[in-house]
Design an enzyme around this catalytic site. Structure first.
Site, PDB file in Angstrom:
ATOM      1  N   HIS A 421     -40.612   2.681 -28.835  1.00  0.00           N
ATOM      2  CA  HIS A 421     -41.898   2.898 -28.624  1.00  0.00           C
ATOM      3  C   HIS A 421     -41.998   4.103 -26.983  1.00  0.00           C
ATOM      4  O   HIS A 421     -42.031   4.355 -26.776  1.00  0.00           O
ATOM      5  CB  HIS A 421     -43.145   2.387 -29.387  1.00  0.00           C
ATOM      6  CG  HIS A 421     -44.360   3.221 -28.720  1.00  0.00           C
ATOM      7  ND1 HIS A 421     -45.045   2.598 -27.498  1.00  0.00           N
ATOM      8  CD2 HIS A 421     -45.530   3.816 -29.757  1.00  0.00           C
ATOM      9  CE1 HIS A 421     -46.553   3.585 -27.841  1.00  0.00           C
ATOM     10  NE2 HIS A 421     -46.439   3.918 -28.463  1.00  0.00           N
ATOM     11  N   CYS A 797     -36.365  17.874 -35.315  1.00  0.00           N
ATOM     12  CA  CYS A 797     -36.769  17.425 -34.669  1.00  0.00           C
ATOM     13  C   CYS A 797     -37.248  16.257 -34.276  1.00  0.00           C
ATOM     14  O   CYS A 797     -38.396  15.490 -32.834  1.00  0.00           O
ATOM     15  CB  CYS A 797     -38.880  17.801 -35.220  1.00  0.00           C
ATOM     16  SG  CYS A 797     -38.336  17.410 -36.650  1.00  0.00           S
TER      17      CYS A 797
END
Length: 852
Positions: A421, A797
């Site tokens: 993250h 992506c």
């Protein structure tokens, strides 16, 4: 006969000699070019790679013939591999130095000079040829030191130091040949990209004796500053003090008020050296560093190598050479490594400054920043409010840390990998970030960090995070400014003219979109709408929606979020000015928006005016054993359809508003985490209905494209039927890699290094696309999608979109574009141009891009 045939394989380097870079190495070929340019290069002989292999295999070289070629002069022997990056054995100077030669030199130039020369050779020979203990041969020059070194050699080797120049030469050649073939040397050069069978040539050159009654000494010169690439005479000259012929000193090259200079002492030599540099630049088509010697005022050019330079200097030099028509634009593009551009986009630690390194981790997001340590997002926001630079230090970051990351100048985590993250968000924000810094022990309760060596850093202490090379430094480091200058811009425009695959940016906020436009992305390939909900004024409303018991109550909360989302999308559309914007509908599990500690739950209970026990029960009810594989993505869109309906309405109302005041907008609406065609059908039906309602309510017509994010293996396998309802398929390689491997991308960093080192995986699959496994799913999905719908747009992506190797795979596979973090867009643009130039024959379904 064998020896004779092999040792016909040494060649004196002359303008017409048959010197070949593959057979004799880069240094031999470069020296021949210098000779052809009429530079004063001393007599030089090249030994071919076959000859060196034979020496390593035990064939005795005909060193008498070699020594005779130099007429009794001292010789230097240097490595000459095919590529200078591969290194090689240590150069040995003054081969041929014997007791008789020592007496000869002492008679002409003095005993002190002869002693220093002889001692240096004995030390070098003992350490690098005889492989004796270096600690025995480190004394400074003196008559006693020379005698001691010769005695130590004789004691260790049970023989006196070799007094035959031919024998010395043979032993040096054999040592260098065998050193190249050693396991350690082979592994080191293979790590630099050399093939396992890379060959070594050797170069033998007459030594220039930098001594005499006239100006004498050795030095180097180049015409650029190596960090910035700006024109500047740079180098050094070590010679005799012009005012005191017995004292040796380092002279400046250019006239300088601080001391003696070569320009003052020998202006004609200084002018000749600059002329030689310019000649090399024009004829060798490169900025070269020239190594030279002055022997009694006579200039000798010993060697020339490409100037070692920073990434920013590489860009400036390449563009300048092309602008001056010394090289072509295509050549300039290929001379700059795409990954090197990352260093130009951010502040960097000045390589000329000292570094106090305290720990190392994974370089997750490039750039560098200094600031005071904080241990929570709240403290980071408080520091930003005081206009104080801070570095957010966490064990791992979570979605609720996004506000703190926005407030910090850098992020440092004890755990995590390249796609954790913290790493993903930091790259998107352009924040320097180091993850997996396991050399640090973090104690958030006591607000202290302890390094492996025992150094302690407390909250408020200043550190520097160097996200480019993964180093944590103590204190505030000296920085270089970003280099988004004319040379950077020019190079990328040249790259755009040749690349044949599109490059978009992942952008979640207006700031991200502005960064994407600054780096000239061709649109937004992924807008993660959930990041918009973590702002303080929206988080409470989002939590009210989560705690709602009925669809009606959920709609009340969502109606409050609607204008906020609409404003977000209007801002994105305005900034992108008609370029495509692909908006991913809500993806994460709802529990990410809820607090997990008791204090946070108490604050939430107060905000919602509900009993703490009810809040606790609801949080526990929403928790999942494996939330990333649970109720998220399209599964929320099917079971809680009000969320996607609100987002669709916000998108379409923003489309109408933005189109009225600017370029026509055609939004791309993407459904995440799809596994089945029926999921797409259900969501598409509802979104089409919302679009019809907005058209009726506004009286405006608009179009949009509906697509799917392919990030489960089943979606890739069933892409043919899914494509029936999708105008585009965008492969989300982060989750697709995670699900294909059955690996958590947040936890894999703990053991991935061991896996790569032991050859289980060639690279971290979250960092470099796994072409064999994940890549096969991409190929299957794209082929089946286009079989059903030939005009379906294909892209990736995930974070792999900014990785050059992954871009090459997508280009070969016929994808239309890649999308990556805004700060990786320049890297992707340049990498795409590299592949188009190196492999122009690949059939592409893409339109060739031209941005003049």
């Amino acid at each position: 006969m064998q020896k004779q045939s092999i040792f016909a394989e040494f060649t004196e380097i002359t303008p017409s000699a048959p010197i070949d870079a593959e057979r004799h190495g880069w240094r031999a070929k470069c020296l021949q070019r210098l000779i052809r340019l009429d530079l004063p290069v001393p007599r030089t002989v090249a030994l071919s790679a076959d000859t060196v292999r034979a020496i390593a295999a035990g064939v005795t070289p005909d060193t008498a013939r070699l020594a005779a070629a130099f007429g009794g002069a001292l010789v230097t022997i240097r490595p000459s591999p095919a590529n200078p990056e591969w290194g090689g054995p240590t150069t040995v100077l003054n081969v041929g130095m014997t007791g008789a030669k020592h007496a000869e030199i002492a008679a002409v130039h003095g005993r002190a000079y002869a002693d220093a020369l002889y001692l240096g050779f004995v030390q070098s020979y003992a350490i690098h040829v005889a492989r004796l203990d270096p600690d025995m041969f480190t004394a400074e020059p003196s008559p006693e030191a020379l005698a001691a070194a010769l005695a130590a050699y004789e004691a260790e080797m049970d023989e006196e130091f070799p007094q035959s120049p031919a024998r010395q030469m043979g032993e040096v050649l054999r040592s260098m040949a065998r050193a190249w073939e050693g396991t350690t040397a082979r592994l080191l050069r293979e790590a630099k990209g050399a093939p396992s069978d890379a060959a070594l040539g050797l170069v033998m050159q007459e030594m220039a004796q930098a001594v005499g009654p006239g100006l004498s000494g050795t030095g180097t010169i180049q015409l650029i500053e190596p960090v910035t690439g700006a024109p500047q005479v740079t180098g050094r000259f070590r010679g005799l003090n012009p005012a005191n012929r017995k004292a040796e000193e380092t002279l400046y090259l250019v006239r300088d008020r601080r001391g003696h200079s070569l320009e003052d002492a020998a202006p004609e030599v200084f002018a000749a050296l600059q002329a030689h540099c310019r000649t090399c630049r024009e004829r060798l088509r490169e900025e070269m560093l020239i190594e030279f010697a002055l022997e009694n005022g006579v200039l000798k050019v010993i060697d020339a190598v490409k100037v070692q330079r920073s990434s920013r200097a590489s860009v400036r030099v390449a563009v300048t050479l092309a602008t001056e028509r010394i090289i072509s634009r295509d050549d300039a593009i290929l001379r700059v490594e795409p990954r090197a551009l990352s260093e130009l986009l951010h502040h960097q630690v000045d390589p000329r400054a000292p570094r106090d390194r305290v720990a190392r981790g994974i370089a997750a997001s490039p750039g560098a920043a200094s600031g005071r340590i904080v241990f929570s997002s709240a403290d980071a926001q408080a520091a930003a409010a005081r206009d104080e630079r801070c570095i957010l230090v966490r064990r791992e970051t979570a979605p609720e840390d996004i506000r703190g990351m926005h407030a910090a100048v850098a992020v440092l985590t004890e755990r995590g990998g390249i796609t954790s993250h913290a790493a993903v968000i930091a790259r998107g924000l352009g924040l320097p970030c180091i993850v997996g810094a396991s050399e640090l022990s973090l104690n958030p309760r006591d607000r202290v960090i302890v390094t492996r060596s025992g150094r302690t850093f407390r909250e408020g202490d200043v550190i520097t995070v160097d996200g480019t090379n993964g180093e944590v430094l103590a204190g505030s480091a000296e920085m270089l400014e970003p280099a988004l200058d004319e040379w950077f811009t020019t190079l990328l425009h040249w790259a755009d003219n040749v690349r044949d695959i599109g490059v978009r940016a992942n952008a979640d906020t207006p700031d991200d979109a502005r960064t994407a436009r600054m780096f000239e992305a061709e649109g937004i390939g992924l807008c993660r709408t959930e990041h918009m909900f973590f702002d303080e004024d929206r988080l409470t409303v989002m939590r009210e929606m989560i705690f709602a018991d009925t669809a009606k109550d959920r709609k009340v909360a969502l109606d409050r979020l609607l204008p906020m989302q609409r404003a977000d999308f209007i801002a994105l559309f305005d900034i992108m000015a008609g370029l495509p914007v692909c908006i991913r509908l809500f993806d994460p599990p709802l529990h990410e928006f809820l607090p997990h500690d008791r204090e946070g739950m108490r604050e939430l209970a107060e905000a919602l005016d509900r009993p703490l026990s009810e809040v606790t029960r609801r949080v526990e009810a929403l928790s999942e054993f494996n939330p990333m594989l649970g109720l998220r993505g399209v599964r929320l869109g099917v079971t809680v359809p009000e969320i996607y309906e609100m987002q669709a309405r916000a998108i379409f109302e923003a489309t109408v508003e933005a189109s009225r005041r600017g370029a026509a907008v055609v939004p791309e609406v993407m459904i995440p985490l799809v596994s089945a065609k029926r999921e797409v059908e259900l969501v598409k039906t509802r979104i089409d209905a919302v679009a019809a309602a907005v058209r009726t309510a506004t009286g405006a017509d608009f179009t949009y494209r509906m697509g799917v994010m392919v990030e489960t293996p089943r979606a890739a396998l069933r892409a043919g039927e899914i494509a029936q309802h999708a105008a585009f398929l965008s492969f989300g390689t982060n989750d697709l890699t995670q699900m294909t491997y059955g690996l958590s991308r947040d936890d894999a960093g703990r053991f991935m290094g061991d896996y790569v080192n032991q050859g289980v995986f060639p690279e971290d699959p979250f960092h470099v696309l796994d072409e064999d496994g994940v890549g096969e799913l991409l190929l299957i999905g794209s082929a089946r999608g286009r079989q059903t719908r030939h005009d379906v747009t294909l892209s990736i992506c995930g974070e792999h979109g900014g990785n050059p190797a992954s871009i090459a795979f997508c280009r070969r596979s016929g994808f239309d574009y890649v999308s990556c973090s805004p700060f990786r867009v320049p890297v992707a643009r340049l990498a795409a141009a590299h592949f188009a130039l190196k492999d122009p024959d690949i059939a592409q379904g893409n339109k060739v891009i031209s941005n003049d």
